[in-house]
Design a protein around this motif. Sequence first.
Motif, PDB file in Angstrom:
ATOM      1  N   GLN A 181     -34.914  40.002  -5.671  1.00 58.21           N
ATOM      2  CA  GLN A 181     -35.426  39.852  -4.313  1.00 58.21           C
ATOM      3  C   GLN A 181     -36.825  39.237  -4.264  1.00 58.21           C
ATOM      4  OE1 GLN A 181     -35.454  43.483  -2.019  1.00 58.21           O
ATOM      5  NE2 GLN A 181     -36.769  42.556  -0.468  1.00 58.21           N
ATOM      6  N   ARG A 182     -37.719  39.682  -5.193  1.00 55.31           N
ATOM      7  CA  ARG A 182     -39.090  39.179  -5.219  1.00 55.31           C
ATOM      8  C   ARG A 182     -39.117  37.650  -5.337  1.00 55.31           C
ATOM      9  NH1 ARG A 182     -42.672  42.201  -3.391  1.00 55.31           N
ATOM     10  NH2 ARG A 182     -42.882  40.162  -2.463  1.00 55.31           N
ATOM     11  N   SER A 183     -38.287  37.142  -6.259  1.00 54.04           N
ATOM     12  CA  SER A 183     -38.278  35.701  -6.495  1.00 54.04           C
ATOM     13  C   SER A 183     -37.805  34.951  -5.259  1.00 54.04           C
ATOM     14  CB  SER A 183     -37.368  35.357  -7.661  1.00 54.04           C
ATOM     15  OG  SER A 183     -37.641  36.201  -8.738  1.00 54.04           O
ATOM     16  N   TRP A 184     -36.735  35.472  -4.640  1.00 47.25           N
ATOM     17  CA  TRP A 184     -36.220  34.824  -3.432  1.00 47.25           C
ATOM     18  C   TRP A 184     -37.273  34.832  -2.336  1.00 47.25           C
ATOM     19  CZ3 TRP A 184     -32.349  31.675  -3.308  1.00 47.25           C
ATOM     20  CH2 TRP A 184     -31.335  31.800  -4.262  1.00 47.25           C
ATOM     21  N   LEU A 185     -37.968  35.974  -2.212  1.00 46.60           N
ATOM     22  CA  LEU A 185     -38.992  36.087  -1.179  1.00 46.60           C
ATOM     23  C   LEU A 185     -40.137  35.113  -1.458  1.00 46.60           C
ATOM     24  CD1 LEU A 185     -39.807  37.551   1.368  1.00 46.60           C
ATOM     25  CD2 LEU A 185     -40.936  39.281  -0.020  1.00 46.60           C
ATOM     26  N   ASP A 186     -40.582  35.063  -2.710  1.00 48.36           N
ATOM     27  CA  ASP A 186     -41.660  34.133  -3.067  1.00 48.36           C
ATOM     28  C   ASP A 186     -41.254  32.696  -2.778  1.00 48.36           C
ATOM     29  OD1 ASP A 186     -43.187  36.220  -3.891  1.00 48.36           O
ATOM     30  OD2 ASP A 186     -42.840  35.939  -6.036  1.00 48.36           O
ATOM     31  N   GLY A 187     -40.020  32.361  -3.155  1.00 50.05           N
ATOM     32  CA  GLY A 187     -39.533  31.003  -2.935  1.00 50.05           C
ATOM     33  C   GLY A 187     -39.455  30.683  -1.454  1.00 50.05           C
ATOM     34  N   HIS A 188     -38.901  31.612  -0.693  1.00 48.42           N
ATOM     35  CA  HIS A 188     -38.760  31.434   0.750  1.00 48.42           C
ATOM     36  C   HIS A 188     -40.140  31.269   1.397  1.00 48.42           C
ATOM     37  CE1 HIS A 188     -36.960  31.913   4.709  1.00 48.42           C
ATOM     38  NE2 HIS A 188     -37.791  32.893   4.988  1.00 48.42           N
ATOM     39  N   ASN A 189     -41.096  32.101   0.986  1.00 47.08           N
ATOM     40  CA  ASN A 189     -42.451  32.020   1.534  1.00 47.08           C
ATOM     41  C   ASN A 189     -43.108  30.689   1.190  1.00 47.08           C
ATOM     42  OD1 ASN A 189     -42.245  34.527   2.614  1.00 47.08           O
ATOM     43  ND2 ASN A 189     -43.393  35.565   0.997  1.00 47.08           N
ATOM     44  N   ALA A 190     -42.980  30.287  -0.052  1.00 46.83           N
ATOM     45  CA  ALA A 190     -43.611  29.037  -0.473  1.00 46.83           C
ATOM     46  C   ALA A 190     -43.032  27.863   0.316  1.00 46.83           C
ATOM     47  CB  ALA A 190     -43.407  28.817  -1.970  1.00 46.83           C
ATOM     48  N   LEU A 191     -41.699  27.821   0.433  1.00 43.12           N
ATOM     49  CA  LEU A 191     -41.058  26.731   1.166  1.00 43.12           C
ATOM     50  C   LEU A 191     -41.501  26.723   2.625  1.00 43.12           C
ATOM     51  CD1 LEU A 191     -37.473  27.113  -0.279  1.00 43.12           C
ATOM     52  CD2 LEU A 191     -38.875  25.055  -0.457  1.00 43.12           C
ATOM     53  N   GLY A 192     -41.661  27.917   3.189  1.00 38.71           N
ATOM     54  CA  GLY A 192     -42.047  28.003   4.592  1.00 38.71           C
ATOM     55  C   GLY A 192     -43.499  27.665   4.813  1.00 38.71           C
ATOM     56  N   VAL A 193     -44.362  28.174   3.938  1.00 40.93           N
ATOM     57  CA  VAL A 193     -45.800  28.059   4.186  1.00 40.93           C
ATOM     58  C   VAL A 193     -46.373  26.709   3.751  1.00 40.93           C
ATOM     59  CG1 VAL A 193     -48.067  29.016   3.594  1.00 40.93           C
ATOM     60  CG2 VAL A 193     -46.169  30.543   4.112  1.00 40.93           C
ATOM     61  N   LEU A 194     -45.896  26.184   2.621  1.00 40.47           N
ATOM     62  CA  LEU A 194     -46.508  24.966   2.089  1.00 40.47           C
ATOM     63  C   LEU A 194     -46.472  23.801   3.077  1.00 40.47           C
ATOM     64  CD1 LEU A 194     -45.603  24.924  -1.688  1.00 40.47           C
ATOM     65  CD2 LEU A 194     -47.854  25.170  -0.634  1.00 40.47           C
ATOM     66  N   SER A 195     -45.398  23.690   3.841  1.00 38.30           N
ATOM     67  CA  SER A 195     -45.408  22.615   4.834  1.00 38.30           C
ATOM     68  C   SER A 195     -45.230  23.186   6.235  1.00 38.30           C
ATOM     69  CB  SER A 195     -44.358  21.558   4.515  1.00 38.30           C
ATOM     70  OG  SER A 195     -43.091  22.139   4.434  1.00 38.30           O
ATOM     71  N   LEU A 196     -45.893  24.305   6.465  1.00 35.81           N
ATOM     72  CA  LEU A 196     -45.786  24.977   7.766  1.00 35.81           C
ATOM     73  C   LEU A 196     -46.147  24.080   8.957  1.00 35.81           C
ATOM     74  CD1 LEU A 196     -45.099  27.609   9.186  1.00 35.81           C
ATOM     75  CD2 LEU A 196     -47.481  28.285   8.967  1.00 35.81           C
ATOM     76  N   PRO A 197     -47.248  23.323   8.878  1.00 38.52           N
ATOM     77  CA  PRO A 197     -47.561  22.453  10.034  1.00 38.52           C
ATOM     78  C   PRO A 197     -46.415  21.490  10.355  1.00 38.52           C
ATOM     79  CG  PRO A 197     -49.413  22.544   8.524  1.00 38.52           C
ATOM     80  CD  PRO A 197     -48.277  23.240   7.847  1.00 38.52           C
ATOM     81  N   PHE A 198     -45.783  20.975   9.302  1.00 41.54           N
ATOM     82  CA  PHE A 198     -44.635  20.081   9.534  1.00 41.54           C
ATOM     83  C   PHE A 198     -43.491  20.842  10.202  1.00 41.54           C
ATOM     84  CE2 PHE A 198     -40.482  18.457   8.323  1.00 41.54           C
ATOM     85  CZ  PHE A 198     -40.576  17.146   8.744  1.00 41.54           C
ATOM     86  N   HIS A 199     -43.203  22.049   9.713  1.00 47.49           N
ATOM     87  CA  HIS A 199     -42.098  22.827  10.280  1.00 47.49           C
ATOM     88  C   HIS A 199     -42.326  23.079  11.766  1.00 47.49           C
ATOM     89  CE1 HIS A 199     -40.864  23.094   6.272  1.00 47.49           C
ATOM     90  NE2 HIS A 199     -41.358  24.271   5.931  1.00 47.49           N
ATOM     91  N   ILE A 200     -43.564  23.469  12.112  1.00 47.70           N
ATOM     92  CA  ILE A 200     -43.872  23.741  13.522  1.00 47.70           C
ATOM     93  C   ILE A 200     -43.736  22.463  14.337  1.00 47.70           C
ATOM     94  CG2 ILE A 200     -45.680  24.443  15.131  1.00 47.70           C
ATOM     95  CD1 ILE A 200     -46.783  26.254  12.901  1.00 47.70           C
ATOM     96  N   MET A 201     -44.323  21.379  13.817  1.00 47.30           N
ATOM     97  CA  MET A 201     -44.285  20.111  14.537  1.00 47.30           C
ATOM     98  C   MET A 201     -42.845  19.659  14.760  1.00 47.30           C
ATOM     99  SD  MET A 201     -43.602  16.687  14.056  1.00 47.30           S
ATOM    100  CE  MET A 201     -43.820  16.172  12.362  1.00 47.30           C
ATOM    101  N   ILE A 202     -42.041  19.646  13.719  1.00 53.44           N
ATOM    102  CA  ILE A 202     -40.701  19.063  13.823  1.00 53.44           C
ATOM    103  C   ILE A 202     -39.805  19.925  14.723  1.00 53.44           C
ATOM    104  CG2 ILE A 202     -39.374  20.056  11.874  1.00 53.44           C
ATOM    105  CD1 ILE A 202     -39.783  16.310  12.549  1.00 53.44           C
TER     106      ILE A 202
END
Lengths: 496, 101
Positions: free
Chosen positions: A173-194
């Motif tokens: 679970q930890r790894s999935w959570l870390d991966g999910h967080n990284a994918l979400g946060v690293l390009s968060l401005p793009f995610h919000i914009m798009i």
Amino acid sequence: MIREGARQSMAWLHGWTGLLLGHILFVMCLAGTLSVFKPEISRWMRPEVSAPADPAGAIVAATTWLSANTKGATGWYLSAPDGRSNTVEATYDSDGAYFSRALDPVRGAPVARDTLGGEFFYRLHFELQIPYPWGRLLASLAAMLMLVAIVTGIIAHKRFFKDIFTFRPAKGQRSWLDGHNALGVLSLPFHIMITFTGLLTLASLSLPWGMTAAYGEDLVTLYSDMTPGAVSRAASGTKAPLAPIAPMLAQAERYFDAPVGRAYIFNPGDAAAVVTLYPVEQRAIGYLPAEMSFDGATGKLLKAWTEDRAGMRTYQTVYGLHMAHFAPLLTRWLYFLGGAMLTLAIASGMLLWIVKRRERAPLSIGNKVLERLNVGGLMGAAIGMAAFPIANRLLPLAMAGRAEAEVSVALWSAAAALLAGLVLPPAIGWPLLMGVLALCCALAALLGPIWASDMVLATGNAMLLATAMALAMLVWWRQVRRKPAPAPARRRKAPA
Amino acid sequence: MTAGAKPRHKGWRYRANVALRILAGTAGTYLVAALAAAMLARILPMSRAEAVTTGTMIAFAIAPGVVVWAFLARGPWRALAGVGIAALALGGVAWLAGAPV
């Protein structure tokens, strides 16, 4: 600071909003990511058309062919080749039937290989193969849920910045959570914009109440206020041939100080025909920033308009940011990367839902179904999209309804994968379908053909091969190298 | 939800709480967004077309905030009341402003 209870309820909301239409969001995101390269995909799918095209000449050729080959059309909607695409993308009707075809830039006739090309992914992205308006409304709802999931995800996230640099691999679970967080946060401005700009592209359908409040039933004023350079008028019923379009294109190019990007011809062949021209969209972010309308029968200028109202420019910029037609090569790849990260964030979120519950207790029936739905849904969507280019290369050129058959192949492949995912135990379903997806991508690249030297074809093949290799390595790593699969429940009981 | 330290109780009270918040977060949010767009389209000091597009953009920007608030409010009734009051206020101003001519 945020109360712990509040954080919990935001985490709860994040989970459910993500889960509810997660599979649809995955399809939208993946198709949207591919749509960044819509013209390039279209070129990959029509390898026979290789002539560099002149936009004005191509529009003239297209209208000449359409004049001779359509009857009683209400509209021809043409997009000119622009250096990225090399055909005229035409949507038109004839005798009550609607067509969407790529027209040869020189001959004006539909190209030999009848295919939707990149248009398939583009339409899938916001219409989901569901009839108007339901597909677009479902896409709007999914986008709204995505926006809520992003906002609640941010609030629920405890160590927002610290976690960017955290990844603990092979820890369930930890790894999935870390991966999910990284994918979400690293390009968060793009995610919000798009997500936000995507939601707004369908605003006139999903939230028309501003228009209703200001204009009521007066749609004519609404349209002329929104696009003052466009003219809408009914057909007169009197026949009149279309005036030569080349002088109109030349006049518009001088007015726009840019090549013509689109030509819409309303009621062609009628005395009240109207030709509306728009400039290419690669000069600025704003979408359709000017328009010019001509009388179709006489070729006389009716209206010309360059948008300079601040409110309208803002909306056009928001729209243009989503469409990314303005984007030069590097920016396009960043859009692609951002889209891919959002797609993976959605997929990892769907998996996380299951992983989290599996580590605590045996899965409930509902979650067991969901676990399999994840296998079939996520893999099925991708397999369908990979089957599409294979069908493009394998179906005979002379086949009737060829473009529709390609779409059918994509949808049936997705359905078959979905079924396989539901029937097979996930431990078998995952590697099997991932392997199938890898093979599909590799096969499409081989059929490219793999020795193609054209830059666009070669890049497409390389991307397909890279995807195939990444998936193959993932399967190999999970199945062969790390043989003992993590035991499902309660394995952290043993003292250290 | 926000109430207790242990949110795992699944009694009818919990379910009703969630159901009411979902009502406020879905139908309520759409109502607030629709009325916000309508009101702004009528009162923003711009040309009609600009007021419509600007108002609609603002409505979409506040919508996710309304959803989040529906689940953060101290209680489900408070969530519903908040959404209702906001809708009434927005609708009232839109109605008072009247359709532009």
